[in-house]
Design an enzyme around this catalytic site. Sequence first.
Site, mmCIF file in Angstrom:
data_model
loop_
_atom_site.group_PDB
_atom_site.id
_atom_site.type_symbol
_atom_site.label_atom_id
_atom_site.label_comp_id
_atom_site.label_asym_id
_atom_site.label_seq_id
_atom_site.Cartn_x
_atom_site.Cartn_y
_atom_site.Cartn_z
ATOM 1 N N LYS A 52 0.809 -1.220 0.000
ATOM 2 C CA LYS A 52 0.000 0.000 0.000
ATOM 3 C C LYS A 52 0.845 1.273 0.000
ATOM 4 O O LYS A 52 0.371 2.348 -0.406
ATOM 5 C CB LYS A 52 -0.921 0.002 1.221
ATOM 6 C CG LYS A 52 -2.064 -0.997 1.155
ATOM 7 C CD LYS A 52 -3.132 -0.546 0.176
ATOM 8 C CE LYS A 52 -4.373 -1.406 0.290
ATOM 9 N NZ LYS A 52 -5.469 -0.923 -0.581
ATOM 10 N N SER A 309 0.979 -9.914 -0.447
ATOM 11 C CA SER A 309 0.706 -8.474 -0.421
ATOM 12 C C SER A 309 0.909 -7.787 0.917
ATOM 13 O O SER A 309 1.033 -6.570 0.962
ATOM 14 C CB SER A 309 -0.728 -8.216 -0.889
ATOM 15 O OG SER A 309 -1.641 -8.880 -0.035
#
Length: 415
Positions: A52, A309
């Site tokens: 992110k 992720s």
Amino acid sequence: MADFLNDVAHATKAMRALFPATPLQKNEYLSDKFSAEIYLKREDLSPVRSYKIRGAFNAMSKALASGDKPKVFVCASAGNHAQGIAFACKHFGVKGVVFMPVTTPGQKINKTAAFGGKFIEIRLEGDYFDETLVAAQKYAKSADGVFLPPYDSVDVIEGQASVVHEIREQLSKPIDYMIFPVGGGGLSSGSLKYYGACDTQPEIRLVEPMGGRSLHAALENGGLVTLPTVDNFVDGAAVARIGDNNFEVLKQTSADHVLGVDENRLCATILELLNVEGIVLEPAGALTVDALKDMTDEIAGKRIVCVTSGGNFDFERLPDVKERALRFEGLKKYLILRLPQRPGALKDFLNLLGPEDDIARFEYLKKSARNFGSVLIGIETSAKGGFESLFDRIDKAGFTFRDITDDETLAEFLV
């Protein structure tokens, strides 16, 4: 589309002032297990332990380069996006206000505060994220600030595409399969848009948690839909509605190429990677690795890259993860046992257990009749398939019981 590749390359280069490229590592354990050549793109090893930071950095860079320096950057997030914004605010030396739900765990609040330092203000508003989002957007408008969405933004999409740009620089060999997790769609849409501009591309598979398949639902519907309910266990990827800008890229994807992963099976994968490989992944971060179990035949002998992720795993959740994994593997059951109220009845029942069976929970609930009592009993075993023979022994001994392991309503109140 060539412009997009150039923009992503520029964004990736700019990120090197903030953090080095995350590792692309061949994993021998998974390669042997699936008879394939499997690489992990370790986004869990970024400074904020998730990808992110890429979209946050790029969106903030674009806003700062636009001419009029924003007075404040604003976001709404209870997790990885908030931490990425905080880290980028500190890097650029700009003010950020992060809105989080009141129910956000203290660990996430503290990490966000630590990453942003004096440049970040955290505001806790709303019991649910939708309320937090409204408060953040209202504040951004009143403060003449820039609201930075977690995924539904062309600049965020461009930033997330830097993951694929790095992979192409790190691995010169042709890749047969790329596997990406899907939440709101920032990483997956950025990656598909990037590969769409390249001369060749691998087979791409996208992975969602079963309790939040917003992309799959949209593809089958032929347009965006909002899921009526979402299981928030995979909190980094469970999204009720895919982003508008993201779906514009993803809408050409075949629904068959969007896989759904069972949350309990995912827990078994989280524990497997932790115990065998020492890799700490949050539920969303393990989605792509778990999806390999559904691709065993088609990936044999192939070269695969799984994007892990994120690794922001709160170890206070570990007991729940273990519980879910045991249930999925058939190694733990919860029963309501009708136990006769006579001397020796409990001993008779316990004698039915095998040497690998263990009582993990025992609680009298209430008497269903004068001569019988209801007991909630949890049993763990190390023998796969052992419950079939145990239940047979219980039946033959004349005990009455009900298996409530998969009864969500009863389990919610009793377990």
